[in-house]
Every structure is written in C-alpha cells, then in structure tokens.
Design an enzyme around this catalytic site. Structure first.
Site, short mmCIF file in Angstrom:
data_model
loop_
_atom_site.label_atom_id
_atom_site.label_comp_id
_atom_site.label_asym_id
_atom_site.label_seq_id
_atom_site.Cartn_x
_atom_site.Cartn_y
_atom_site.Cartn_z
N SER A 136 0.81 -1.22 0.00
CA SER A 136 0.00 0.00 0.00
C SER A 136 0.84 1.27 0.00
O SER A 136 0.31 2.35 0.20
CB SER A 136 -0.93 0.01 1.22
OG SER A 136 -0.18 0.02 2.41
N LYS A 145 -6.27 3.17 8.82
CA LYS A 145 -5.36 4.15 8.23
C LYS A 145 -5.94 5.57 8.31
O LYS A 145 -5.22 6.53 8.63
CB LYS A 145 -5.08 3.78 6.77
CG LYS A 145 -4.25 2.51 6.60
CD LYS A 145 -4.08 2.14 5.14
CE LYS A 145 -3.25 0.86 5.00
NZ LYS A 145 -3.09 0.45 3.60
#
Length: 800
Positions: free
Chosen positions: A706, A749
């Site tokens: 990511s 996140k």
C-alpha cells in the site's frame, strides 16, 4: 458291663425315644434329652440302677411324642453318666449292650414326680447260621469295604481294622451299618433283619451301590476340576483375592464403585448411542476383572471418571430471543455497529427456524462466525455477550501456539498421562452439550511433526461432520452440532484456506479517539471503580485528561491498554486517599497526568509544520491499528541508482522500484516537469542522481502492498524539486502503467490520519466506492477523503 448283672429277660424297662440318631448295641454315645418323659426315664434308670430301652421314631413322626409311632426293635443299654445342661436339657452317656424288642403294650409310669413310658422288653437272641457261607460273605464284605475306603477317605482306618479282626457276623453287620450313609428307615430295616445272611447281602449291595455312586461322583468331580483349572483358575484366584481384600476392608469400596459405574451407565443410556454404550460397558467389565492395584485398572478408572463427567443429554433450554441478544450487545459494547448487526442477523435466522419448528443443524445454523481484528477491540467479549444473552455457558479454547493435534482430539489411552481433548474438557466444564465455544486466536495454530491441528478444526467446524466428532481418548462419537462456535483472529492470512472456507468473517476494527473516550466514560471507569473499591465521587478525571491519556499514553486499536492506564490512576488515587484521610476526592486534570501516570509513552505522529521536498505522509496498517509513516527521499549525484533503508520487506522494495519506473516514464513523457541545474547535460535528471529512500523508524520492520503512490510522490518531489503538501496523507498501490490499486485496512489508516492532524487523504477510488461507509463519521467530518485512480491525479493533488 454284663446283662447278667440285671434282672432276667423279659423285664419291665423305661423307654427313651431318639429322633435323629440310630444306635447299635456296641456303641457308646452321648444323647441329649429334651422331652420330660425321656429325662424322667433316664432319672429312674439312674436311681434304680436299671437298664433302658432306646428306640427310634418311625419316618414322619420326628419332633413330637404325642401320637408318635415308634419302632418295636431297639437297643438295650445302660446310662454311664448323666449331666444337666443350663438350657434345660439333659446329657446322658448311653452304652448299648444288646438287641431288644417291645413284647407288650407301652404303659405310662407315674412315680412321685417322675412320669415316663415303660414296657416289657425281650432280649433278641442271634439265630444259628452256616459258618462257611457267612465267612465267605464277610470276606466279600471286607473286600468291598476296603475298596470303598479307598474311594471315600471318610472311613476311619481303625474301624476298618476292628471289622476285619472281628469274627462275630452280627457285630460286623452292626459296625458296617454304622459306617454307611443310609437313612434311619433303611438302617432300621437292616437292623431288624434276623437272618444274618440276608443282612450281610443287603450291606454288600449297599456298599456296591455307594462305590458306583462314588466313582461317578469322582469322575464328575475330576472333569469339573479339570475344566475349572483350564477356564476358571483365574476366577478362583480373584475370588480368593476378593476374600482377602474383604478381610482387609478394601474390597467393599471397589465393589461399590463398580456398582456405581453401572448405575451411572444405566442412567445415561437413553441419551447415548448404542456404540457409546457398548464402549463404556466394555471398559466397566474390564475394570471389574482387573486387579485394583494394576496400572491398567487405574487407567480405566480415570477413563470412566472422565466419561461420566460428560453432560450427556443436558441442554440449555432457554428459548432464543433476538431482542435479548441485541440488548446484551448494546449494553456491553459501544459502537461496533456492523459486527452487532451481523450477529443479530445470524441469530434472527435461528429464532425464525425455532418458531417454525425447522431444523437448521446444517446450512444456515452451521455457519461459523469469526471475529477478526487487532487485539483489544472486543472480539472475545462479543462472544461473552452472545453466551450471556442465550443463557448458555461459555467455553473458551485458546489455540494460540497449539501444535499438537492431540490437544484437540485427545490422546490415545495407550500413552502415559493420556486425557481427553480440549473440546471434551470444555463440555465437561460447561456441564452442557450446547455451549458457546470460542476458538481464540485461530490464526496462530501451529503445524509440526505431531500433526496439523487445523485439520482437526475442519471436522470440528464443519456442520456436516461435527455431529459425529470422535475424541481419540473417549473412542466414541460426540455430537457437537448443537454447540455454537465462534472463532477469533488477528490476521486472516494465518488461517488455512480450507478453514477460512467454513467461516463467515466479521471485522472488528479499531476505535476512534472519540469512541475510546465514550468507552472509557461509560464502561472502563465504572468497572474499574468497582474493582478498586472506590466510590464514584472519590475519583474524577476530566475529558481533556482522558483524551491525552488516550492519545499519548496508549497506542492501540482497542482499549485494553487504556484500561490498564485507568487502573493505574485508580491505584495511585487509592493510595493517596489512605495516606491523607482529609482528602475526599481525587480529580485528575491534564497537568496531573505526569504525577499519576508517569511520563508519556507514545507521541502521535503529527504532520510537519510546513511543506518539504521529498517528505510524504504515508498511511500504514499495523497489528495494533493504523499509523502514519513519513517517507523521506533525497538525491545524491550518481548514476540513477535507488537505495532503500528502513527495514523494508520485499513487497515495499518492489513498490519502490515500480514507483521509480513510473516516475521515469512521466519524466520521459514530459508529464512531470523537472529542474536541471546542469543545463549542459543531455541526460535525463534521474540518470544524474542516486536516490536514497528511507522509511523511519529503521528498527521497525515494514512491509505491505500500500506504499506505492507514497514512494512515487517522494521520488517525484525530489526529482522535480517540488514541495509536498504537508497536510495530505495517502495510501494505495501502484502499477507500472500508473494505475492506483485498492488496499486493505482503510478504516485504521484514516483514523491514524485523523489523529495526526491530516486534512486531506488520498485513497484508491475502488476503496472510496466500497469502504467509505465503514469510516467513522467524525473522521469523515475532519478529513477530506479524495479518491484517485492514477498517479497523475495523485501528483496533481499533493505537489505544490
């Protein structure tokens, strides 16, 4: 003693009647007299120095003198001694002298206090006989008698010697008659026979008959004895041991124990299968045959105790109500709307089936729920709430680090220290066959040479198989289909694919700071106050201090660490209250945290104060929640090489190389303007410099798919010497064609971005479409979430 010393016969003699024993003229025998007439007759004979006539009752008249018929022929004798016994009886020592016969009617004699029977008695003389024939018969008789004595050891040798040395045939006949086991009537018939030849013939026939009978008996006894030796020797030895143990006082307890086992088996028989009953009964029978001190007996005893601890047929009968499940979940957990909604749906199907009488042992009811998420977010406590709402006991089986499949399935009884598996032990502890079973840390099950426990879990969790789950120790099937299985895990990647296929996963993700604040106020503080014996008014903490405690003293997705910190504050508060009794309350503000909670443990990664070149805010997922990572890049004169540091994994290293290639393509296509200080160089800028990309902190391993767009922005910023917006954070993977791929852990996140003070977050457009509704409202209100699909969009949003 001679008959000549008394009056000549016939003469009047008192009569004594004997019931049980037949006497002969040669015998001296003790006789116990109970009847008054007999006692009076003996008393008279002693006083008058008279002889007595002793005869027997006929068959069927024993025990009573009234109306009794007596034999006419008997024994004439005298009393040698007479003794009175304390119980009222009289004992006489009678000596037989001759054979006599009643010759007149019996009359009653009454003399003062004495009353007895008396009659004229004739002396019976022996008849003349043929001596040669009689001697021949006596020889045969002695021979047969000797053979009988070899078969029957009960014949006294001295009596045999007396018979063989006697010449008088009538005496021999009496002696032999006394030896033989014949009835009173038969003995009388032989005794009254006057023809000695006939008497001897009768005795020889009786002896021959006894010999045949003894032979048959001996043969049967020998056969039986041999058979017993072959098949039942062990049984008799055990019987002897039983008797010995009984004398020692240890046998009765074992017999009671075996009887108790059989009684308990009978009690559970309606609730168990035939194979189960057969196995348990076999073990009880084996236990009954074994010596109590043998090792196998102890092993079987332990096995039976385990078996009868199982709650066969015991089910929690409380009816299922979804409203109660919903209420219990709301009472015990703040937020977690999605997991609670899915749990309610799960039990709605069950309640509907229950109301309509539909069996769902397979299919919908067989679905295994698996709560997954970081530690401390309430996965196990959700299972506790479900068990409480259903009114069922909770069994928690910790699978973390489990490597031996026998821990689940049970050890075979051939092993020392064998015991049932954890599931069976859980059912015993729960005392119910339909508990809620929590399989904790299912992603941390190990695998080695002792087997693969996950393979055993396949059978346990498969609704088509777990109705016949076999434990190796018990050696019979157990029905697990009525139990509700709930699994928990931190990382789905650690669960084997076949096991994942049998589960439905419910994500239990991180809490936002505001959610943690509410959980602390509504749940943690009231619970800890009770544990620390503090009243509500004795401990107070302001919201600002609680927020600081959440942000800078704990770093976790859940609230476990926060609970520990609150407990620490309360312990110090309790100490302060005891030290100074004038203090009535402890109120903690921000400035008091340094005193009560020591120093700060964590500092939230905040955004930089101003934009910088080559410094980009990346978003990462960790096992304890989300985090914001700054990715730094610099350029050094060189040949276009890329150096990576920061304990990066293979995936992140590949992401860095892909990002570098994508940026080079943009530079080549003039999509990204660059500043070249050396105008004389005809090379592109990426060939003039080596790039060094670093992800702090270097000691922390990092990996994951990511960080592609973050690294691409860092490289683009360095090569273009453009600053990166310091209030923007991003996450997303990159392809060589510049497309942005979706990622996982978006909620954690974005929460991390919110904590760090980010005002704008770039996420893949695919995540924006499918995951945005999972993001807490407070995060969406504070952070502008921008979907991006290509690297061009990313660069346009962040490069200044």
């Amino acid at each position: 003693m001679q008959l000549s010393n008394y009056e000549p016969f016939p003469t009047q003699l008192p009569i004594i009647v004997e019931d049980n024993m037949f006497l002969y003229p040669f015998m001296i025998s003790p006789i116990f007299l109970t009847e008054k007439a007999d006692i009076d007759a003996a008393t008279y004979a002693m006083e008058k120095n008279s002889l007595l006539f002793l005869t027997t009752t006929k068959e069927g008249f024993e025990g009573s003198r009234e109306g009794a018929e007596i034999n006419e022929i008997g024994v004439i004798g005298s009393i040698m001694r007479k003794v009175h016994i304390p119980d009222g009886r009289v004992k006489i020592l009678f000596q037989g002298l001759a054979k006599g016969e009643i010759s007149s009617d019996i009359e009653e004699i009454n003399l003062d206090e004495l009353s007895f029977q008396s009659s004229m008695i004739n002396l019976i003389e022996n008849e003349v006989y043929n001596e040669l024939k009689i001697q021949a018969l006596i020889g045969i008789l002695n021979e047969k008698l000797q053979l009988l004595s070899k078969i029957h050891n009960s014949i006294p040798t001295d009596l045999l010697k007396t018979i063989s040395e006697t010449d008088e045939p009538y005496r021999i006949a009496d002696l032999v008659s006394s030896l033989l086991k014949i009835s009173k009537t038969e003995a009388y018939d032989i005794y009254k026979e006057q023809n000695i030849e006939q008497r001897l013939m009768q005795l020889i026939d009786i002896i021959i008959g006894e010999m045949e009978s003894a032979k048959v008996e001996r043969e049967i006894r020998s056969k039986v004895h041999n058979k017993i030796e072959q098949t039942n020797k062990e049984y008799f030895l055990k019987e002897q041991i039983k008797e010995i143990n009984k004398e020692l006082g240890v046998d009765a307890q074992r017999e009671e124990e075996i009887a108790e086992f059989r009684k308990r088996l009978e009690a559970i028989e309606p609730n168990i299968e035939e194979d189960t009953h057969k196995e348990i009964k076999k073990q009880i029978d084996r236990f009954a045959r074994m010596h109590p001190d043998s090792g196998d007996a102890n092993q079987i005893h332990t096995y039976l105790e385990w078996v009868f601890e199982l709650p066969f047929g015991k089910l929690t009968s409380k009816s299922l109500k979804v409203t109660e499940v919903q209420q219990e979940l709301d009472n015990d957990h703040f937020s977690l709307e999605k997991p609670k909604e899915r749990i309610v749906e799960f039990f709605s199907v069950r309640e509907l089936a229950q109301r309509r009488g539909i069996s769902l042992d397979e299919g919908a009811s067989g679905t295994i729920l698996c709560f997954y998420g970081p530690p401390g977010v309430g996965k196990t406590s959700l299972a506790n709430s479900i068990a409480k709402a259903l009114g069922r006991p909770l069994v928690r089986i910790a699978l973390g680090g489990l490597e031996d499949v026998n821990e689940l399935r049970g050890h075979r009884r051939t092993y020392v220290g064998a015991m049932p598996g954890r599931l069976v032990q859980g059912l015993i502890d729960a005392k119910s066959m339909n508990p809620v079973i929590v399989l904790d840390e299912v992603d941390k099950v190990g695998r080695n040479h002792r087997g693969d426990p996950t393979a055993a879990l396949l059978e346990i969790l498969d609704p088509e198989q777990n109705s016949e789950y076999r434990d190796y120790y018990l050696n019979f099937d157990i029905d697990l289909s009525k139990a509700i299985f709930i699994a928990t895990a931190n990382d789905l990647g650690g669960i084997p694919a076949p096991l994942r296929d049998r589960m439905e996963f419910i994500s239990v993700s991180s809490y936002t700071p505001d959610e943690k604040l509410e959980i602390a106020k509504q749940y943690l503080i009231p619970q800890e106050l009770k544990k620390h014996a503090l009243a509500d008014e004795e401990f107070l903490i302001s919201d600002d201090a609680l927020k600081l405690l959440i942000d800078e003293y704990t770093r976790e997705p859940g609230v476990r660490g926060l609970r520990r910190k609150i407990a620490g504050l309360m312990r110090k508060s309790a100490t302060a209250l005891l030290a100074d009794e004038s203090i009535k309350e402890i109120k903690i503000e921000i400035e008091d945290l340094a005193k009560y909670a020591d120093k700060k443990v964590f500092e939230v990664s905040h955004i930089d104060k101003e934009p910088l070149i080559g410094v980009v805010n990346g978003l990462a997922w960790t096992s304890v929640g989300g985090d914001m990572l700054k990715i730094e890049a610099i350029k050094i004169k060189g040949k276009g090489l890329v150096k990576l540091t920061g304990s990066l994994g293979d995936v992140m290293k590949e992401s860095a190389h892909i990002a570098f290639s994508v940026i080079k393509i943009l530079i080549d296509n003039k999509s990204l303007s660059t500043i070249e200080k050396d105008t004389n160089s005809k090379d592109e800028i990426y060939r003039l410099y080596d790039l060094h990309i670093h992800v702090p902190e270097g000691a922390t391993p990092k990996d994951g798919p990511s960080a592609g767009i973050t690294m691409a922005v860092a490289i683009a910023s360095i090569l273009s010497e453009k600053k990166v917006d310091n209030k923007v954070a991003m996450t997303g993977e990159l392809t060589l064609t510049g497309k942005v791929l979706p990622i996982g852990g978006l909620k954690e996140k974005l929460i991390a971005a919110y904590k760090a003070g980010v005002t704008k977050a770039l996420i893949p457009d695919k995540n924006y479409e499918r995951d945005l509704e999972d993001i807490p409202q407070e995060v969406r209100d504070a952070v502008e979430i921008v979907p991006v699909s290509s690297i061009d969009e990313v660069l346009s949003e962040v490069l200044l």
